[in-house]
Motif scaffolding. Structure first.
Motif, short mmCIF file in Angstrom:
data_model
loop_
_atom_site.label_atom_id
_atom_site.label_comp_id
_atom_site.label_asym_id
_atom_site.label_seq_id
_atom_site.Cartn_x
_atom_site.Cartn_y
_atom_site.Cartn_z
N HIS A 130 -10.27 14.86 -5.70
CA HIS A 130 -9.76 15.56 -4.58
C HIS A 130 -8.46 15.50 -4.33
O HIS A 130 -7.45 16.13 -3.76
N PHE A 131 -7.72 14.58 -5.50
CA PHE A 131 -6.35 14.36 -5.42
C PHE A 131 -5.59 14.87 -6.65
O PHE A 131 -4.20 14.83 -7.14
N GLY A 132 -6.14 15.70 -7.44
CA GLY A 132 -5.99 16.31 -8.66
C GLY A 132 -6.42 15.98 -9.90
O GLY A 132 -7.78 15.23 -9.81
N ASN A 133 -6.01 16.11 -11.07
CA ASN A 133 -6.63 15.98 -12.20
C ASN A 133 -6.06 14.33 -12.83
O ASN A 133 -6.72 14.16 -14.12
N ASP A 134 -5.18 14.06 -12.25
CA ASP A 134 -4.65 12.81 -12.99
C ASP A 134 -5.19 11.47 -12.61
O ASP A 134 -5.19 11.08 -11.40
N GLU A 135 -6.25 11.35 -13.46
CA GLU A 135 -6.93 10.04 -13.10
C GLU A 135 -5.95 8.76 -12.92
O GLU A 135 -6.70 7.59 -12.25
N LYS B 209 -4.18 8.06 -10.84
CA LYS B 209 -3.73 7.88 -9.41
C LYS B 209 -5.12 7.40 -8.81
O LYS B 209 -5.10 7.21 -7.25
N ILE B 210 -6.27 7.36 -9.34
CA ILE B 210 -7.62 6.90 -8.69
C ILE B 210 -7.54 5.60 -7.94
O ILE B 210 -8.09 5.11 -6.89
N ASP B 211 -6.52 4.55 -8.50
CA ASP B 211 -6.16 3.18 -7.68
C ASP B 211 -5.66 3.68 -6.21
O ASP B 211 -6.11 2.73 -5.37
N GLU B 212 -5.09 4.81 -5.95
CA GLU B 212 -4.71 4.98 -4.52
C GLU B 212 -5.61 5.32 -3.75
O GLU B 212 -5.71 5.31 -2.39
N TYR B 213 -6.90 5.94 -4.54
CA TYR B 213 -7.88 6.57 -3.72
C TYR B 213 -9.31 5.95 -3.44
O TYR B 213 -10.22 6.10 -2.92
N GLY B 214 -9.56 5.15 -4.55
CA GLY B 214 -10.88 4.55 -4.79
C GLY B 214 -11.03 3.28 -5.37
O GLY B 214 -10.27 2.70 -5.98
N TRP B 215 -12.29 2.78 -5.09
CA TRP B 215 -12.44 1.30 -5.45
C TRP B 215 -13.62 1.40 -6.74
O TRP B 215 -14.46 2.35 -6.33
N TYR B 216 -13.24 0.97 -7.79
CA TYR B 216 -14.15 1.06 -8.94
C TYR B 216 -14.18 -0.17 -9.78
O TYR B 216 -13.64 -1.17 -9.33
N TYR B 217 -14.92 -0.33 -10.81
CA TYR B 217 -15.00 -1.62 -11.52
C TYR B 217 -13.69 -2.23 -11.83
O TYR B 217 -13.46 -3.49 -11.52
N ASP B 218 -12.77 -1.61 -12.36
CA ASP B 218 -11.52 -2.25 -12.82
C ASP B 218 -10.51 -2.79 -11.91
O ASP B 218 -9.77 -3.68 -12.00
N ASN B 219 -10.54 -2.04 -10.65
CA ASN B 219 -9.72 -2.51 -9.60
C ASN B 219 -10.18 -3.47 -8.83
O ASN B 219 -9.74 -3.79 -7.69
N THR B 220 -11.69 -3.57 -8.76
CA THR B 220 -12.20 -4.84 -7.96
C THR B 220 -12.56 -5.94 -8.85
O THR B 220 -13.06 -6.81 -8.21
N ASP B 221 -12.12 -5.93 -10.09
CA ASP B 221 -12.38 -7.07 -11.03
C ASP B 221 -13.86 -7.37 -11.07
O ASP B 221 -14.18 -8.46 -11.25
N GLY B 222 -14.49 -6.27 -10.51
CA GLY B 222 -16.08 -6.56 -10.74
C GLY B 222 -16.67 -7.42 -9.38
O GLY B 222 -17.67 -7.92 -9.48
N ASP B 223 -15.73 -7.41 -8.49
CA ASP B 223 -15.81 -8.52 -7.44
C ASP B 223 -16.46 -7.78 -6.09
O ASP B 223 -16.79 -8.19 -5.22
N GLY B 224 -16.95 -6.65 -6.18
CA GLY B 224 -17.83 -6.02 -5.14
C GLY B 224 -17.14 -5.09 -4.16
O GLY B 224 -15.91 -4.83 -4.68
N TYR B 225 -17.97 -4.54 -3.31
CA TYR B 225 -17.16 -3.27 -2.40
C TYR B 225 -16.30 -4.05 -1.51
O TYR B 225 -16.32 -5.29 -1.47
N LYS B 226 -15.48 -3.33 -0.98
CA LYS B 226 -14.18 -3.65 -0.19
C LYS B 226 -14.46 -3.08 1.53
O LYS B 226 -15.31 -2.30 1.44
N GLU B 227 -13.68 -3.51 2.12
CA GLU B 227 -13.87 -2.94 3.63
C GLU B 227 -13.19 -1.30 3.48
O GLU B 227 -12.63 -1.10 2.39
N ARG B 228 -13.90 -0.69 4.29
CA ARG B 228 -13.75 0.76 4.19
C ARG B 228 -12.50 1.15 4.90
O ARG B 228 -11.73 0.52 5.66
#
Length: 194
Positions: free
Chosen positions: A92-97, A99-118
């Motif tokens: 939804h923010f474009g094609n530049d992957e 930028k995903i850190d600005e919009y979503g939580w995934y394995y690499d930016n959570t260090d595999g540590d689990g889900y975060k506050e919404r």
């Protein structure tokens, strides 16, 4: 695959919290370790459906919901439409992957540590948070790998006849073999692009 969603719908701007589930369902099941502001995880499709049915029943009793309206899981097409927020890009923010850190939580930016506050990451253009990651979201549809090849393009929904009976106001029996339920948005445990 192009779809058309001809009718309007509303979505919560953030994922359901464990506290919201506990208050509405009068119990707490599924989430690992209760933390009121964390989103619900590990709930079944049936539990998610039941969570949606409860406010419809409550508001019908109070006459605070218009006739014909109901709370339900979004269809996969409705979820996709809401996630994209009018865009046609990969995200939804474009094609530049990158930028995903600005919009979503995934394995690499959570260090595999689990889900975060919404609602911590940026929302999409329509104000919806965590559409890319954190916890995956159930949708109404069942999964069939042939559906988008052969299914309708207007308000598509992949449901077996038995599911249509469980979801008042949704008539969309699909004759093929169904393989399970669909969850969208990815989660903290996924890699980018999964």
């Amino acid at each position: 695959h192009k779809d058309r969603v001809p009718t309007g719908c509303w979505m919560d701007s953030e994922e359901v919290t464990q506290e919201q589930l506990m208050v509405l369902m009068e119990r707490h099941r599924g989430s690992t370790g209760y933390t009121s502001e964390l989103p619900v995880n590990r709930v079944t499709w049936q539990e998610a459906r039941e969570y949606c049915k409860r406010p419809t029943k409550q508001q019908r009793t109070r006459n605070t919901i218009p006739s014909g309206y109901l709370y339900r899981l979004p269809t996969e097409a409705e979820w996709e439409y809401a996630c994209r927020a009018g865009t046609t890009t990969k995200y939804h923010f474009g094609n530049d992957e990158s930028k995903i850190d600005e919009y979503g939580w995934y394995y690499d930016n959570t260090d595999g540590d689990g889900y975060k506050e919404r609602g911590i990451k940026k929302p999409n253009a329509w104000g919806l948070y965590d559409m890319h990651g954190n916890v995956a979201e159930w949708v109404l549809d069942s999964f069939d790998p042939e559906f988008y090849k052969n299914g309708p393009t207007d308000n598509p929904i992949c449901l077996a006849a038995k599911d249509s009976k469980l979801n008042p106001g949704v008539e969309a029996p699909w004759p093929n073999k169904l393989y399970g339920r669909v969850a969208r948005g990815g989660s903290w445990d996924d890699d980018v692009g999964d």
